[in-house]
Enzyme design. Structure first.
Site, PDB file in Angstrom:
ATOM      1  N   GLU A  80      18.064-128.866 -27.309  1.00  0.00           N
ATOM      2  CA  GLU A  80      16.807-129.002 -28.101  1.00  0.00           C
ATOM      3  C   GLU A  80      16.341-127.531 -28.904  1.00  0.00           C
ATOM      4  OE1 GLU A  80      17.114-130.379 -25.428  1.00  0.00           O
ATOM      5  OE2 GLU A  80      17.140-132.502 -25.606  1.00  0.00           O
ATOM      6  N   PHE A 133       8.566-141.051 -15.319  1.00  0.00           N
ATOM      7  CA  PHE A 133       9.868-140.313 -15.543  1.00  0.00           C
ATOM      8  C   PHE A 133       9.871-139.653 -17.189  1.00  0.00           C
ATOM      9  CE2 PHE A 133      14.297-140.199 -17.098  1.00  0.00           C
ATOM     10  CZ  PHE A 133      14.759-139.484 -16.302  1.00  0.00           C
ATOM     11  N   GLN A 134       9.964-138.362 -17.185  1.00  0.00           N
ATOM     12  CA  GLN A 134      10.339-137.609 -18.403  1.00  0.00           C
ATOM     13  C   GLN A 134       8.873-137.614 -19.152  1.00  0.00           C
ATOM     14  OE1 GLN A 134      13.979-138.579 -20.415  1.00  0.00           O
ATOM     15  NE2 GLN A 134      15.038-137.049 -19.093  1.00  0.00           N
ATOM     16  N   LYS A 168       6.898-144.466 -26.811  1.00  0.00           N
ATOM     17  CA  LYS A 168       7.788-145.412 -27.142  1.00  0.00           C
ATOM     18  C   LYS A 168       7.459-147.226 -27.551  1.00  0.00           C
ATOM     19  CE  LYS A 168      12.478-146.594 -24.733  1.00  0.00           C
ATOM     20  NZ  LYS A 168      13.224-146.282 -23.671  1.00  0.00           N
ATOM     21  N   MET A 201      18.474-102.953 -27.126  1.00  0.00           N
ATOM     22  CA  MET A 201      17.338-102.383 -27.341  1.00  0.00           C
ATOM     23  C   MET A 201      16.516-102.008 -26.084  1.00  0.00           C
ATOM     24  SD  MET A 201      15.409-101.513 -29.909  1.00  0.00           S
ATOM     25  CE  MET A 201      15.781-102.228 -31.424  1.00  0.00           C
TER      26      MET A 201
END
Lengths: 580, 192
Positions: free
Chosen positions: A70, A132-133, A182, A495
């Site tokens: 993602e 869940f999630q 959902k 760096m």
């Protein structure tokens, strides 16, 4: 009738019809189409499956590019937004999908990039139950979005999306997150879409004050040593032409911040270089010698100003800035013009006198001679030793006539690339400026190339940052995105190593990398690749790489312990810029 | 004291923030304070005289320089209609305090009754085992009564956030009408 025409007709019908019952998911896609979106970067998952199912039906209207993570999706959306000036769009599922977007959203917020991020969420009856999630993405994203909204009913989708696009794209642009449960994706409702044109609590374009303009014009007309600082606001407001007109009329030299790069062609006679920590010598030194500083669309970031107590104290400051919260935040303005850069410049052009500051500009050029002798010549035209980053960039700049889009990651290579690439076209410098997100370049370059397939897009990446989002090579292969990837490999987090050398007595604490074989990895992704470590073969390798059809990677092994100079040490004054 | 020192001196500010009546705003507002490591010493949320518009009253101790930056960031929130900063002499403000003391304390002479009356407080409830006293005022006043009731065995004490009304003549409704009519919703580039 083929599938495409059917879908088109269906779409027209749904957009125009007053009452067409459709699912929240389908409505979301119709909103995106109505807002002119053609490409979405995303990654599916449980809580966003109804939207992906609807997407299957709209494949011909909306291109979805499946990234490998993602974070890749959000950076790609950023890259696309930055080169097109349009709103970038990405999809992710709930929980880990949503949290993986966070770095990119924070990056877009600090670099003023317009995004609409859509996340799926658990069904509304499960909100707050540790389902869940489930993650509180609203709470998490609040500090790093321009606006966020949770949709729990399908009916809210048109309202939320219309606002999202209006807010993301107007005023100082920024990221918006819309979290859709959902059940709202499944539910059907009577769809109707209307673009948002006004929110009573949101005023993105403060009214231009004629008095302030006059006051600024007077100061500019009286100035002996005026100096223009070009920020990203110039490109965000499409004020490149106005800026050049203003500079040419007044004869004032201009320098650019990192994100302001490419607004002005580097060969413009009034362009004197790049500002900030690893910027050019003249622009930094002269900041503390000018009598009027004209800052356009920039926020005086600490990487530009160094120690604020020792920054341009002698100068009157004219600050043109659309975001009122940036005015007087870091540097106190003598005159603040709180409006869009283009609107302000248009006004100023008519009020300023024709001017010439040749002697003052010559002072910048005298600095250039010093910088050239001490740094640039040796960096860009070395005659022995290992390959230097700067010579690779100098050569790429020549081969592409400065006309490519340069997407850079974060670190030494970023500073070198932006110092030595001779930008000729606007919206061509894509980099993570404010947040300094390693791993930004590869996915952002995918987005940039997707947004501007007509242009050469080069991703310049270090060996450290490359491994943060290396998986996006898979996306590049699958979607055949023709980016040219340059890995400047010094087997170090360069760096950080440079700072350790200069400020931590060479204690190289965890900056050396035992890298994998990038050639084998790239071959594994079936992307043409080459490696070069000898100067003799560099030119040929660069030419082959740039002329490859489609994506190609070139790994250049560069000097291991090279330092980027000039440098304003962290917390020092811009006058204390070091050349060695 | 020069202007710069004056701007950096820490003192009390009262912020009055008008917002749309939406969830999440409290969080958005407090984030701006926590980001700068600022403490909110009092907070009150209520509806305003305009339907659908909430008013947050926030008290904080900081410098004028800092509060100026904070209020600009508050105004930047999409659902914020307006944010105003006041110093003590620019507002009328009050807080309300409730004190629960054992009823037994009242039975021992008139002292506590006198105390309540002389403090401008009033008795709200008298129960068999406890009495609830209410006092409205500035925090130093409610604290004074607290000190006086303490020896009688305070069972419970609570004080509300500050509510403040500015001395300015601005009318909220007119202010919102102005916002609604504003042309700053779209970019207009004038030719000069």
């Amino acid at each position: 009738m083929n599938e495409m025409n059917t879908a088109t007709l269906e779409f027209e019908k749904k957009i125009s019809a007053k009452a067409a019952k459709i699912s929240g998911s389908e409505a979301l896609l119709l909103c995106l189409i109505a807002e002119g979106v053609d490409t979405i970067f995303g990654y599916p998952g449980g809580a966003i499956m109804p939207i992906y199912d609807a997407l299957y039906k709209y494949k011909d209207r909306l291109t979805h590019i499946l990234t490998r993570h993602e974070q890749g999706a959000v950076h790609a959306a950023q890259g696309m937004a930055r080169v097109t000036g349009k709103v970038g769009v990405c999809f992710a599922t709930s929980g880990p999908g949503a949290t993986n977007l966070i770095t990119g959203i924070a990056d877009a917020q600090i670099d003023s990039t317009p995004l609409v991020c859509i996340t799926g969420q658990v069904p509304s009856h499960l909100l707050g139950t540790d389902a869940f999630q489930e993650t509180d993405v609203m709470g998490i994203s609040m500090p790093i979005t321009k606006w966020n909204y949770q949709v729990t009913k399908a009916e809210e989708i048109p309202f939320a999306l219309a606002r999202a696009f209006y807010i993301a794209s107007t005023g100082r642009p920024g990221p918006v997150l819309i979290d859709i449960t959902k059940d709202a994706q499944f539910a059907e409702f009577d769809f109707e879409y209307q673009k948002c044109e006004r929110i009573r609590s949101y005023h993105p374009y403060p009214e231009l004050s004629l008095d302030k303009l006059k006051e600024a014009a007077q100061i500019i007309n009286d100035a002996k040593k005026p100096f223009i600082l070009v920020g990203q606001g110039v490109q965000l407001s499409g004020a490149e032409q106005e800026l050049i007109q203003f500079a040419e009329k007044t004869g004032i030299p201009m320098a650019s911040t990192l994100l302001g790069l490419s607004a002005v062609p580097t060969n413009h006679p009034l362009y004197v270089g790049y500002l900030g920590m690893h910027g050019n010598y003249g622009p930094n030194i002269k900041t503390n010698e000018c009598d009027v500083l004209i800052a356009i669309g920039m926020r005086f970031d600490d990487r530009v100003t160094g120690d604020l107590k020792l920054y341009a104290r002698q100068a009157k400051v004219i600050h043109i800035e659309i975001d009122p919260s940036e005015i007087d935040k870091n540097v106190k303005a003598t005159v603040a013009i709180n409006t869009d850069a283009k609107a302000a410049l248009k006004g100023l052009i008519s009020m300023v006198d024709q001017g010439n500051h040749a002697a003052w500009i010559a002072e910048f050029h005298a600095c250039d001679v010093i910088e050239n002798d001490k740094v640039i010549q040796a960096e860009t035209f070395p005659d022995s030793g290992e390959i230097k980053m700067a010579e690779v960039i100098r050569r790429i700049s020549e081969l592409t006539s400065g006309e490519a889009i340069l997407v850079t990651d974060v670190g030494q290579h970023q500073m070198v690339a932006n110092r030595y690439y001779k930008f000729q076209k606007t919206l061509s410098c894509i980099t993570s400026g404010g947040l300094g997100t390693m791993g930004f370049a590869l996915p952002a370059a995918m987005g940039a190339k997707t947004g501007r397939p007509d242009r050469t897009v080069i991703a310049v990446i270090g060996d450290g940052g490359f491994q943060m989002t290396i998986q996006e090579l898979g996306t590049i292969r699958q979607s055949n995105i023709g980016v040219k990837i340059l890995i400047l490999n010094n087997n170090f987090l360069g760096m950080v190593r440079q700072w350790q050398q200069l400020f931590f007595e060479k204690r190289y604490s965890f900056t050396e990398l035992d890298n994998p074989d990038f050639q084998l990895i790239t071959q594994g992704y079936r992307i043409p690749t080459q490696k070069v470590s000898n100067r003799e073969y560099l030119d040929k390798a660069l030419e082959d790489w740039l002329s490859t059809d489609g994506p190609a990677l070139l790994e250049v092994v560069v000097e291991q312990e090279e330092n980027v100079f000039p440098m304003v040490p962290s917390g020092a004054s811009v006058s204390d810029i070091r050349l060695e | 004291m020069n202007e710069e020192d004056e701007n950096l001196k820490v003192r009390e500010f009262t912020l009055s923030v008008l917002t749309e009546d939406k969830s999440g705003l409290l969080n958005l507002l407090t984030i701006i304070f926590t980001r700068r490591n600022l403490n909110i010493s009092s907070l009150n949320v209520s509806n305003s005289e305009v339907r659908g518009v909430s008013r947050f009253t926030i008290v904080t101790q900081t410098s004028k320089d800092m509060v100026g930056k904070v209020v600009k960031q508050i105004r930047k929130l999409v659902d914020v209609l307006g944010a105003f900063v006041y110093e003590e002499d620019q507002i009328f403000y009050q807080e309300i305090a409730l004190y629960k003391v054992p009823t037994q304390a009242f039975l021992e002479g008139n002292r506590i009754e006198d105390l309540v009356r002389n403090s401008g407080a009033r008795i709200l409830v008298i129960e068999k085992d406890h009495i609830i006293i209410e006092k409205t005022g500035h925090s130093n006043e409610t604290h004074e009564l607290y000190k006086k009731l303490e020896p009688f065995g305070l069972l419970e004490f609570v004080r509300s956030g500050r509510v403040a009304i500015s001395k300015s003549k601005r009318k909220t409704e007119a202010y919102i009408k102005e916002l609604e009519a504003s042309e700053s919703n779209k970019l207009s580039i004038k030719d000069f």
